[in-house]
Motif scaffolding. Structure first.
Motif, PDB file in Angstrom:
ATOM      1  N   GLY A 193       1.013  -0.969   0.397  1.00 20.91           N
ATOM      2  CA  GLY A 193      -0.583   0.128   0.261  1.00 20.91           C
ATOM      3  C   GLY A 193       0.850   1.238  -0.153  1.00 20.91           C
ATOM      4  N   HIS A 194       2.270   1.700  -0.500  1.00 19.31           N
ATOM      5  CA  HIS A 194       3.024   2.150  -1.235  1.00 19.31           C
ATOM      6  C   HIS A 194       2.302   3.845  -0.946  1.00 19.31           C
ATOM      7  N   ALA A 195       1.152   3.267  -2.357  1.00 23.62           N
ATOM      8  CA  ALA A 195       0.773   4.754  -2.399  1.00 23.62           C
ATOM      9  C   ALA A 195      -0.620   4.255  -3.309  1.00 23.62           C
ATOM     10  N   THR A 196      -1.461   5.871  -3.055  1.00 20.22           N
ATOM     11  CA  THR A 196      -2.777   4.898  -3.361  1.00 20.22           C
ATOM     12  C   THR A 196      -4.126   6.125  -3.609  1.00 20.22           C
ATOM     13  N   ALA A 197      -4.700   6.073  -5.007  1.00 13.83           N
ATOM     14  CA  ALA A 197      -5.525   6.805  -5.017  1.00 13.83           C
ATOM     15  C   ALA A 197      -6.784   6.988  -3.653  1.00 13.83           C
ATOM     16  N   ARG A 198      -7.880   7.262  -4.105  1.00 11.06           N
ATOM     17  CA  ARG A 198      -8.949   7.399  -2.829  1.00 11.06           C
ATOM     18  C   ARG A 198      -9.762   6.075  -2.929  1.00 11.06           C
TER      19      ARG A 198
END
Length: 647
Positions: A303-308
């Motif tokens: 889950g390093h970077a995620t959208a909404r």
């Protein structure tokens, strides 16, 4: 009857000082509430999730034990700082995270006194913390003074050479400095967890100078099964047994490993270090990225970077697109070229997913190299590959390539080695803000002798530029492309090798010529439609190359038009400056040509959507239209903008 709050402890926290009123057990419950709050906040805004979830307990423990902001807490990279922001008076603004006018996705000095040092690139925290420690001891204590200096750095950031330069210097200076190594990559077995728990109790009870001896003795007292386990854990035990850890050799007192999710251990060790440290100390905490949120834990990047996303399912809410991303087009084009040429290799610096090289690695695992967060090494590694007869593609974000600039000059350009630089995230990037903007690569590459510098106007052009770079052996070559999806043009079956230094004509008009470099071309064409409706049809050309320039075309455009305007997604000193220099050298301005350049403004543009950032930079279609009308004397820019706003 009022509904009971699901965050009763967190509701009592307005600043870290409020944590002093909680018992250790309550701090553990507070960590649980903080984790839920962080997940909820990021689900609404998007952003970096996994890193923050991995340091929840650590964040609570640090703020409970130390006295921030007098004690300076510095987060390396700082993408893990969302929980820190919640505890430091910014909880009510988390819904603005990474949005225009809102909270930054990183620490930012202008945002809060609890952010003593801004960050977004890695491996800087120890250097900064050492600076604070020395400033403290020399009496440079502004505002409320300087207490302890605490750097929290991830194991990934420790692959950056700057971190070890700082460790070496700190060990030499022997200043009281606390470095917390947030180790979230090691798979640690339960026996090692039991060992670390035992060691932490010894740390809390023994005089600080005896920590090293306590660690040695602890291992010998453990049952044999506890001395087995995972290979990496055994290696760690071995290093502790002989007392020869790298950190100790660099002059640090080494404490650990400890369980970074065990509040009891964290509080015990931090309190002991605070009370007894008299020099540089490194605390080694084992954590789990994405901890406590199953959808993040099960993802490869934790889950390093995620959208909404939906909190229950973890499913991301991404807007659908009919066009592929520039990154994907690059990766697929490179794979296609590599299938035809076994000399092509690819190199990235800890960004295989972000640069698309994860796709290349699946197809050619032996020809793809991730060097870690080490851009300087990555560039010179590519230089060595090129000198050895390979065709390296060095794929890095523009903002990170800045870190390897000396190597670009000294190891690549001076030796005219054919390293191919694939520069992702060129121009303004949106929510990551100024720290990740690709503003300067054209300026710092196009001034180097022998360099070829290209910018793709769309995804089809990018494919051509990958093919051009693969075929270019005369020296270094770079091509840049932005974050996000392409414009939806049809992709060719294969990329064509472009003639070096030749632009392409898009539209023939009169009076004014617009020379576009990069993906602002789509905005130029929108502006052209509006201008044509006014009876002014501009000539439009796609420059393709900032170096070498298409001198013949540029001089012809200057001779045939009243005015010439350049536009680019880069800073002053780039494409427009090179065009202006060419025109001046040929005396074109002596004959009355009106010249204007449109580039990024001489400020750092704060985070917003990409479109909003380009509006701030005055580089939208409306701004291009206004610039044309102004240069032709039809109306001033202010008048045009006022009319556009009214309309």
């Amino acid at each position: 009857m009022s509904e009971q709050s699901s965050t009763p402890l967190l509701d009592r926290v307005n600043s870290p000082a409020d944590l002093k009123q909680f018992s250790d057990a309550q701090l553990g419950r507070l960590a649980h509430e903080l984790r839920e709050e962080t997940i909820a906040a990021v689900s609404a805004t998007g952003g970096h999730l996994g890193a923050g979830l991995g340091v929840i307990e650590l964040t609570v423990a640090i703020h409970a034990v130390f006295d921030t902001p007098r004690d300076r807490l510095i987060w390396d990279v700082s993408h893990q700082s969302y929980p820190h922001k919640i505890l430091t008076g910014r909880r009510d603004r988390m819904h603005t995270l990474r949005q225009k006018g809102g909270l930054s996705g990183f620490t930012k000095r202008s945002e809060s006194p609890y952010d003593p040092f801004g960050a977004a690139h890695s491996s800087t925290s120890i250097s900064a913390a050492l600076g604070f420690a020395v400033a403290r001891d020399l009496g440079g204590a502004p505002d409320y003074g300087i207490g302890d200096a605490i750097a929290v750095i991830g194991d990934g950031a420790m692959s950056g050479g700057m971190a070890f330069e700082a460790l070496n210097n700190a060990g030499h200076l022997k200043k009281r400095l606390i470095v917390i190594l947030n180790d979230n990559e090691m798979s640690i077995a339960p026996p090692v967890g039991a060992m670390s728990s035992y060691l932490s109790r010894l740390y809390a009870g023994a005089p600080f100078q005896e920590l090293k001896a306590a660690a040695k003795g602890a291992v010998s007292l453990l049952p044999q099964p506890f001395q087995e386990g995972a290979r990496r854990a055994k290696d760690m035990l071995k290093h502790m047994t002989v007392g020869g850890t790298l950190f100790e050799e660099l002059g640090f007192s080494y404490v650990g490993p400890i369980d970074g999710h065990d509040m009891e251990q964290l509080l015990s060790v931090l309190r002991t270090v605070k009370a007894r440290a008299d020099g540089p100390v490194l605390i080694h905490a084992i954590t789990k990225k994405g901890k406590g949120y199953h959808p993040a834990e099960r993802r490869a990047d934790r889950g390093h970077a995620t959208a909404r996303f939906d909190v229950v399912t973890g499913e991301q809410k991404k807007a659908p697109s009919n066009a592929p991303s520039y990154t994907k087009v690059f990766a697929q084009s490179l794979i296609q070229e590599a299938e035809a040429d076994d000399k092509i290799v690819a190199v990235t610096a800890a960004m295989p997913d972000g640069t698309g090289l994860d796709l290349f690695a699946e197809r050619f695992p032996a020809r793809c190299f991730d060097v870690g967060i080490a851009e300087q090494h990555g560039v010179t590694f590519c230089a060595g590959l090129a000198a050895g007869g390979m065709k390296p593609f060095c794929a890095m974000y523009s903002t990170f390539l800045q870190r390897g600039y000396d190597q670009v000059v000294h190891d690549v350009a001076i030796q005219r080695l054919p390293v191919r630089f694939a520069i992702d995230r060129a121009g303004l990037v949106g929510a990551d803000g100024a720290t990740h903007a690709g503003a300067f690569d054209v300026a710092f590459l196009a001034n180097l002798p022998g360099f070829v510098v290209m910018a793709a106007a769309d995804e089809a052009e990018l494919k051509h530029m990958v093919a051009t770079a693969a075929a270019h052996d005369a020296g270094p070559i770079a091509f840049r492309y932005p974050r996000g999806e392409g414009v939806g043009v049809e992709l060719p079956e294969r990329g064509e090798v472009l003639e070096i230094g030749k632009a392409r004509m898009i539209q023939q008009g009169a009076r004014v010529a617009i020379l576009s470099f990069g993906t602002r071309l789509k905005e130029v064409m929108k502006a052209s439609e509006a201008l044509t409706a006014r009876g002014i049809t501009p000539t439009v050309a796609d420059a393709r190359f900032a170096k070498p320039l298409d001198e013949e075309l540029i001089l012809r455009l200057a001779a045939e038009h009243e005015a010439l305007i350049t536009i680019e997604e880069g800073a002053v000193g780039g494409f427009g400056s090179h065009v202006a220099h060419l025109l001046a050298e040929h005396g074109v301005f002596d004959h009355g040509l009106r010249f204007r350049s449109m580039e990024l403004p001489d400020v750092f543009v704060d985070q917003a959507t990409q479109d909003e950032m380009y509006d701030v930079a005055r580089m939208s279609a409306a701004d291009i239209e206004a610039k044309v009308l102004e240069v032709l004397g039809v109306a001033s820019v202010a008048q045009v903008r006022a009319a556009q706003t009214k309309g």
